[in-house]
Design a protein around this motif. Structure first.
Motif, PDB file in Angstrom:
ATOM      1  N   ARG A 258       0.832  -1.196   0.000  1.00 13.37           N
ATOM      2  CA  ARG A 258       0.000   0.000   0.000  1.00 13.37           C
ATOM      3  C   ARG A 258       0.878   1.263   0.000  1.00 13.37           C
ATOM      4  O   ARG A 258       0.635   2.197  -0.754  1.00 13.37           O
ATOM      5  CB  ARG A 258      -0.913  -0.036   1.238  1.00 13.37           C
ATOM      6  N   GLN A 265       5.070   4.968  -6.135  1.00 15.09           N
ATOM      7  CA  GLN A 265       4.615   4.704  -7.493  1.00 15.09           C
ATOM      8  C   GLN A 265       3.953   5.944  -8.115  1.00 15.09           C
ATOM      9  O   GLN A 265       4.244   6.300  -9.262  1.00 15.09           O
ATOM     10  CB  GLN A 265       3.637   3.526  -7.483  1.00 15.09           C
ATOM     11  N   ILE A 269       5.330   8.091 -11.313  1.00 12.25           N
ATOM     12  CA  ILE A 269       4.545   8.319 -12.536  1.00 12.25           C
ATOM     13  C   ILE A 269       4.511   9.815 -12.843  1.00 12.25           C
ATOM     14  O   ILE A 269       4.707  10.250 -13.986  1.00 12.25           O
ATOM     15  CB  ILE A 269       3.113   7.761 -12.376  1.00 12.25           C
ATOM     16  N   MET A 303       9.684   2.636 -13.566  1.00  9.60           N
ATOM     17  CA  MET A 303       8.255   2.524 -13.317  1.00  9.60           C
ATOM     18  C   MET A 303       7.784   1.081 -13.535  1.00  9.60           C
ATOM     19  O   MET A 303       7.034   0.526 -12.719  1.00  9.60           O
ATOM     20  CB  MET A 303       7.519   3.446 -14.293  1.00  9.60           C
ATOM     21  N   ARG A 307       6.472  -1.507 -10.678  1.00  9.25           N
ATOM     22  CA  ARG A 307       5.170  -2.174 -10.816  1.00  9.25           C
ATOM     23  C   ARG A 307       5.320  -3.674 -10.600  1.00  9.25           C
ATOM     24  O   ARG A 307       4.544  -4.299  -9.873  1.00  9.25           O
ATOM     25  CB  ARG A 307       4.597  -1.870 -12.201  1.00  9.25           C
ATOM     26  N   GLN A 316      -2.285  -7.307  -6.827  1.00 10.32           N
ATOM     27  CA  GLN A 316      -3.547  -6.584  -6.688  1.00 10.32           C
ATOM     28  C   GLN A 316      -4.736  -7.413  -7.156  1.00 10.32           C
ATOM     29  O   GLN A 316      -5.798  -7.380  -6.554  1.00 10.32           O
ATOM     30  CB  GLN A 316      -3.495  -5.297  -7.520  1.00 10.32           C
ATOM     31  N   ASP A 320      -8.122  -7.823  -5.156  1.00 10.36           N
ATOM     32  CA  ASP A 320      -9.360  -7.239  -5.678  1.00 10.36           C
ATOM     33  C   ASP A 320     -10.365  -8.287  -6.132  1.00 10.36           C
ATOM     34  O   ASP A 320     -11.543  -8.195  -5.837  1.00 10.36           O
ATOM     35  CB  ASP A 320      -9.055  -6.330  -6.877  1.00 10.36           C
ATOM     36  N   ASP A 332      -1.926 -16.901 -17.653  1.00  9.33           N
ATOM     37  CA  ASP A 332      -1.629 -16.054 -18.805  1.00  9.33           C
ATOM     38  C   ASP A 332      -0.143 -15.746 -18.898  1.00  9.33           C
ATOM     39  O   ASP A 332       0.406 -15.612 -19.983  1.00  9.33           O
ATOM     40  CB  ASP A 332      -2.391 -14.729 -18.689  1.00  9.33           C
TER      41      ASP A 332
ATOM     42  N   ARG B  61      -8.153   2.528  -8.710  1.00  5.61           N
ATOM     43  CA  ARG B  61      -8.001   2.273  -7.271  1.00  5.61           C
ATOM     44  C   ARG B  61      -8.044   3.597  -6.523  1.00  5.61           C
ATOM     45  O   ARG B  61      -7.132   4.403  -6.618  1.00  5.61           O
ATOM     46  CB  ARG B  61      -6.665   1.564  -7.067  1.00  5.61           C
ATOM     47  N   PHE B  66      -9.855   1.311  -1.919  1.00  9.23           N
ATOM     48  CA  PHE B  66      -8.637   1.146  -2.718  1.00  9.23           C
ATOM     49  C   PHE B  66      -8.646  -0.151  -3.501  1.00  9.23           C
ATOM     50  O   PHE B  66      -7.669  -0.884  -3.518  1.00  9.23           O
ATOM     51  CB  PHE B  66      -7.383   1.227  -1.842  1.00  9.23           C
ATOM     52  N   THR B  67      -9.790  -0.499  -4.096  1.00  7.80           N
ATOM     53  CA  THR B  67      -9.791  -1.674  -4.968  1.00  7.80           C
ATOM     54  C   THR B  67     -10.172  -1.234  -6.377  1.00  7.80           C
ATOM     55  O   THR B  67      -9.297  -0.812  -7.131  1.00  7.80           O
ATOM     56  CB  THR B  67     -10.748  -2.767  -4.448  1.00  7.80           C
ATOM     57  N   ASP B  68     -11.456  -1.290  -6.725  1.00 11.29           N
ATOM     58  CA  ASP B  68     -11.834  -0.998  -8.107  1.00 11.29           C
ATOM     59  C   ASP B  68     -12.982   0.008  -8.163  1.00 11.29           C
ATOM     60  O   ASP B  68     -13.791  -0.024  -9.090  1.00 11.29           O
ATOM     61  CB  ASP B  68     -12.211  -2.296  -8.830  1.00 11.29           C
ATOM     62  N   GLN B  91      -3.399   0.532 -12.418  1.00  8.66           N
ATOM     63  CA  GLN B  91      -2.020   0.328 -11.993  1.00  8.66           C
ATOM     64  C   GLN B  91      -1.450  -0.953 -12.595  1.00  8.66           C
ATOM     65  O   GLN B  91      -0.274  -1.078 -12.828  1.00  8.66           O
ATOM     66  CB  GLN B  91      -1.995   0.210 -10.472  1.00  8.66           C
ATOM     67  N   TYR B  92      -2.322  -1.929 -12.812  1.00 14.29           N
ATOM     68  CA  TYR B  92      -1.867  -3.182 -13.388  1.00 14.29           C
ATOM     69  C   TYR B  92      -2.908  -3.651 -14.396  1.00 14.29           C
ATOM     70  O   TYR B  92      -4.056  -3.216 -14.365  1.00 14.29           O
ATOM     71  CB  TYR B  92      -1.666  -4.244 -12.322  1.00 14.29           C
ATOM     72  N   GLN B  94      -5.521  -5.970 -16.143  1.00 11.96           N
ATOM     73  CA  GLN B  94      -6.445  -7.021 -15.780  1.00 11.96           C
ATOM     74  C   GLN B  94      -7.488  -7.110 -16.875  1.00 11.96           C
ATOM     75  O   GLN B  94      -8.327  -6.224 -17.027  1.00 11.96           O
ATOM     76  CB  GLN B  94      -7.071  -6.700 -14.425  1.00 11.96           C
ATOM     77  N   TYR B  97     -11.118  -6.442 -16.158  1.00 16.52           N
ATOM     78  CA  TYR B  97     -11.536  -5.049 -16.031  1.00 16.52           C
ATOM     79  C   TYR B  97     -11.858  -4.467 -17.404  1.00 16.52           C
ATOM     80  O   TYR B  97     -12.861  -3.791 -17.591  1.00 16.52           O
ATOM     81  CB  TYR B  97     -10.428  -4.212 -15.394  1.00 16.52           C
ATOM     82  N   LEU B 114      -2.981   1.275 -18.956  1.00 11.76           N
ATOM     83  CA  LEU B 114      -2.076   1.150 -17.835  1.00 11.76           C
ATOM     84  C   LEU B 114      -1.647   2.568 -17.438  1.00 11.76           C
ATOM     85  O   LEU B 114      -1.400   3.413 -18.290  1.00 11.76           O
ATOM     86  CB  LEU B 114      -0.864   0.332 -18.286  1.00 11.76           C
ATOM     87  N   LYS B 115      -1.570   2.807 -16.155  1.00 14.46           N
ATOM     88  CA  LYS B 115      -1.266   4.154 -15.685  1.00 14.46           C
ATOM     89  C   LYS B 115       0.091   4.642 -16.214  1.00 14.46           C
ATOM     90  O   LYS B 115       0.294   5.827 -16.455  1.00 14.46           O
ATOM     91  CB  LYS B 115      -1.247   4.176 -14.164  1.00 14.46           C
ATOM     92  N   ASP B 116       0.994   3.697 -16.390  1.00 13.15           N
ATOM     93  CA  ASP B 116       2.326   4.056 -16.883  1.00 13.15           C
ATOM     94  C   ASP B 116       2.274   4.800 -18.217  1.00 13.15           C
ATOM     95  O   ASP B 116       3.203   5.514 -18.577  1.00 13.15           O
ATOM     96  CB  ASP B 116       3.172   2.795 -17.099  1.00 13.15           C
ATOM     97  N   GLN B 141      -0.846  -4.097 -23.311  1.00 14.33           N
ATOM     98  CA  GLN B 141      -0.580  -5.226 -22.414  1.00 14.33           C
ATOM     99  C   GLN B 141      -1.799  -6.127 -22.252  1.00 14.33           C
ATOM    100  O   GLN B 141      -1.665  -7.335 -22.102  1.00 14.33           O
ATOM    101  CB  GLN B 141      -0.155  -4.711 -21.040  1.00 14.33           C
ATOM    102  N   GLN B 145      -1.985  -9.924 -23.286  1.00  7.83           N
ATOM    103  CA  GLN B 145      -2.492 -10.918 -22.337  1.00  7.83           C
ATOM    104  C   GLN B 145      -3.552 -11.797 -23.011  1.00  7.83           C
ATOM    105  O   GLN B 145      -3.530 -13.013 -22.891  1.00  7.83           O
ATOM    106  CB  GLN B 145      -3.099 -10.198 -21.131  1.00  7.83           C
ATOM    107  N   ARG B 148      -2.038 -14.092 -25.604  1.00  5.14           N
ATOM    108  CA  ARG B 148      -1.303 -15.222 -25.045  1.00  5.14           C
ATOM    109  C   ARG B 148      -2.235 -16.359 -24.668  1.00  5.14           C
ATOM    110  O   ARG B 148      -1.836 -17.502 -24.578  1.00  5.14           O
ATOM    111  CB  ARG B 148      -0.546 -14.767 -23.806  1.00  5.14           C
ATOM    112  N   ARG B 149      -3.501 -15.984 -24.398  1.00  7.94           N
ATOM    113  CA  ARG B 149      -4.405 -16.975 -23.836  1.00  7.94           C
ATOM    114  C   ARG B 149      -4.643 -18.152 -24.761  1.00  7.94           C
ATOM    115  O   ARG B 149      -4.853 -19.250 -24.326  1.00  7.94           O
ATOM    116  CB  ARG B 149      -5.739 -16.326 -23.535  1.00  7.94           C
TER     117      ARG B 149
END
Lengths: 447, 225
Positions: A258, A265, A269, A303, A307, A316, A320, A332, B61, B66-68, B91-92, B94, B97, B114-116, B141, B145, B148-149
């Motif tokens: 957290r 992070q 960014i 970054m 991550r 996460q 979640d 995957d 988040r 702090f989830t979705d 942030q990652y 999924q 999502y 992605l936030k990046d 990404q 993903q 790749r599946r």
């Protein structure tokens, strides 16, 4: 170990620091509270016997009355004893902690079946329940005498030491002062009593501790489990502390994740974005543009690394969305095709989710690295209070927990969650890794 | 640059203050107009109701759990007004999502990044424009993903075709793909035709429909695994 503090009153008697320790006081407390408890035990179980003994002592030998009293005593003890002894034994085990600090479990263990009937049946047939009855009798009949003696030793000593002063304080010519075992008219006559009183005072702490220790030893023998039971209690304590440590570790991991997410992070960014803006503003080809571009690229790389790091600490997706989604993600990311079959209604306790996730992650990594498998499957199920996770592959087998720490580490993780890990990996394959963790019914997922 | 585009009014939801301010500055500079900047999902919904923006950018988040909550707020907003363009920053990656978002309002005017990606300023801004014009943007990404599946059905595609497929899924037009791969647009057209034929997808020139078709194909696979 000889210098370490004793754990029982009996051991404390021989300890050279007894007098400056709290053991005599604890023993006194134990013996003082013995009084009411013994009285209660006597009232419940031993009244006919006590009357019997009293009549015998008075020289009354009427056979009929004797028989009636004895039968009444037996009936009372047999009928009421096993039930009445249960709360008494509970109380006594608790009281025992005053003079015996060793970890212990009750000798009597409740029957596995629940319900009053099962319990009653067990109380009348279990030898350990009858041991508790026996203890209640000893408590009612035998304990009072040494307990009273030990408790009175101190006050008596004080009284005897005070003897000469009592005699001196009297009017000359009045009756001799009664001093326990005799009478004294002069201070000189009272002096031997005073010396005896001093000895008694010095001995009192030892006497208290000895009697309390003796009582505790009998109680421990009749009410507490033997060395195996104690070992079990110690083991239980160790497992609990391990589980607590694991929980604390888990909480700490979440906190770190957290903190990294909310702090480093976001700032990184933001910084990278600023560098990106600066890069746009600088004339292409200028020396500044070159350095800013390099800084921007490095920041972007950092970054991505951060991550990954955060993801490794606490994924996460697991927090979640729960285990099935997290297992999907693992599949995957695997370089070999992995099928996931995870049907779980709602979320599992987070300790189990985490354990399962990390086992699956490690196992899939191992499969990719060592097994030369072309396919793997992950199955997760919750059935009848048992969570099972199975990871199998079609590789060449021969996985050996003895080599390397990976598999052992996994087994440790599973053990902390209260489960076990089974591995079948014959040479030539296939390899199946199975994890079983007892699990309460899952909570329905929100929404 | 601002003159080339009509002003897009933006509501921005991001709980990290530094990043929020930075993003707002970035948006202004590229001709967007941040009308409200908020720090949680509740405030986001209120701000959208008040300002009726052209585009919503939200972090996934956010407080309190702090989830979705950002994603759920976005889905809710889309249900209320299907035309509202929404870009969700995560942030990652999924895929689930992304799927949730694409299911809302026909998948038009949706972005999942992605936030990046905000670090690559020009690409990020381009993605925002595409979404506010009704396009679909899904993070590369997520695409990889999804790709790749299911390697077996996709193994019918050549390496170049898969490359092209990934770019289609990101919402690029044939011309853009041609520039990226440094080939002629006609060559890209041929690849696209092959891909759609091999995957038995309907032929279409509309970039957005193409993206959706490809994503639907990839996702249907991910669901019946």
């Amino acid at each position: 170990m000889r210098t370490s503090a004793p754990q029982t009153a009996l051991a404390a008697v021989a300890w050279r620091r007894l007098l400056v320790s709290n053991w005599p006081w604890r023993s006194a407390g134990y013996l003082l509270t013995t009084g009411p408890v013994a009285l209660a035990a006597a009232a419940l179980l031993a009244v006919p016997w006590l009357v019997l003994v009293a009549r015998l002592a008075a020289g009354d030998y009427q056979a009929g009355v004797m028989v009636v009293l004895a039968l009444l005593g037996i009936a009372l003890a047999a009928g009421l004893g096993p039930v009445a002894a249960a709360p008494l034994a509970d109380l006594e085990r608790r009281r025992l902690r005053m003079v015996d600090t060793r970890p212990a479990v009750p000798r009597y263990r409740k029957p596995p079946a629940s319900g009053v009937v099962a319990w009653l049946r067990d109380r009348y047939t279990n030898p350990d329940a009858w041991r508790e009855v026996g203890y209640a009798f000893l408590l009612a009949v035998v304990a009072p005498v040494p307990t009273a003696a030990a408790l009175f030793a101190g006050p008596l000593g004080v009284f005897l030491v005070a003897g000469p002063f009592l005699v001196l304080a009297q009017q000359p010519g009045s009756r001799p002062v009664a001093l326990a075992f005799g009478h004294a008219s002069t201070a000189g006559q009272a002096l031997p009593y005073a010396i005896a009183g001093l000895v008694l005072l010095a001995a009192a702490p030892y006497l208290l501790t000895l009697v309390a220790g003796g009582h505790a030893a009998v109680a421990s023998a009749l009410l507490l489990g033997g060395p195996a039971g104690q070992l079990r209690a110690e083991l239980t304590e160790v497992s609990r502390s391990r589980a607590r440590l694991a929980d604390a570790f888990e909480a700490e991991r979440r906190r770190i994740e957290r903190d990294l997410h909310d702090g480093a992070q976001q700032k990184l960014i933001s910084l990278t974005m600023q560098l990106g803006l600066a890069r746009l503003d600088l004339p292409p080809g200028s020396p500044a543009a070159g350095s800013v571009a390099a800084a921007h690229d490095q920041a972007k790389q950092l970054m991505a690394e951060l991550r990954e790091l955060i993801h490794g600490i606490q994924p996460q997706v697991l927090t979640d969305l729960g285990l099935p989604a997290a297992l999907d993600e693992l599949a995957d990311q695997s370089p070999i095709p992995v099928t996931v079959d995870a049907h779980l209604d709602g979320r599992l306790p987070s300790a189990i989710e985490n354990t399962a996730y990390f086992v699956a992650a490690e196992a899939l990594a191992n499969i990719a690295k060592h097994s030369r498998a072309t396919g793997a499957s992950v199955t997760a199920r919750l059935h009848g209070g048992l969570f099972t996770l199975e990871i199998s592959d079609n590789g060449h087998g021969g996985a050996d927990p003895g080599r390397g720490t990976g598999l052992t580490g996994l087994a440790d993780r599973v053990a902390v969650a209260g489960g076990r890990m089974l591995l079948s990996s014959p040479p030539g394959g296939p390899t199946v890794l199975r994890v079983e963790v007892p699990c309460p019914q899952s909570t329905p997922s929100p929404g | 640059m601002p003159a080339e585009h009509p002003v897009t009014r933006v509501v921005l939801a991001e709980d990290a203050v530094l990043l929020r301010e930075g993003l707002a500055g970035l948006l202004e500079r590229f001709g967007f107009q941040p009308v409200a900047m908020v720090g949680d999902a509740q405030a986001l919904k209120a701000a959208v109701a008040e300002h009726a923006p052209d585009l919503v950018i939200t972090d996934i988040r956010m407080p309190p759990t702090f989830t979705d909550e950002g994603l759920r707020a976005a889905a809710e907003l889309r249900r209320a007004s299907p035309g509202l363009a929404v870009v969700v920053l995560s942030q990652y990656v999924q895929a689930a999502y992304a799927a949730d978002l694409l299911d809302s309002g026909d998948g038009r005017g949706v972005g999942y990044l992605l936030k990046d990606r905000v670090a690559d300023i020009e690409e990020f801004i381009a993605a925002l424009r595409r979404v506010s014009e009704g396009g679909t943007v899904v993070d590369p990404q997520v695409i990889s993903q999804l790709l790749r599946r299911r390697r077996d059905p996709l193994s019918v595609l050549s390496a170049r075709e898969r490359e092209v497929l990934a770019l289609i899924a990101e919402g690029h037009s044939n011309a853009a793909i041609a520039r990226r791969l440094v080939v002629s647009e006609a060559a890209v057209g041929k690849h696209v035709g092959n891909i759609l034929f091999k995957l038995r997808l309907p032929q279409t020139d509309d970039t957005n429909r193409r993206v959706l078709a490809v994503l639907a194909y990839l996702r249907s696979d991910s669901q019946d695994r």
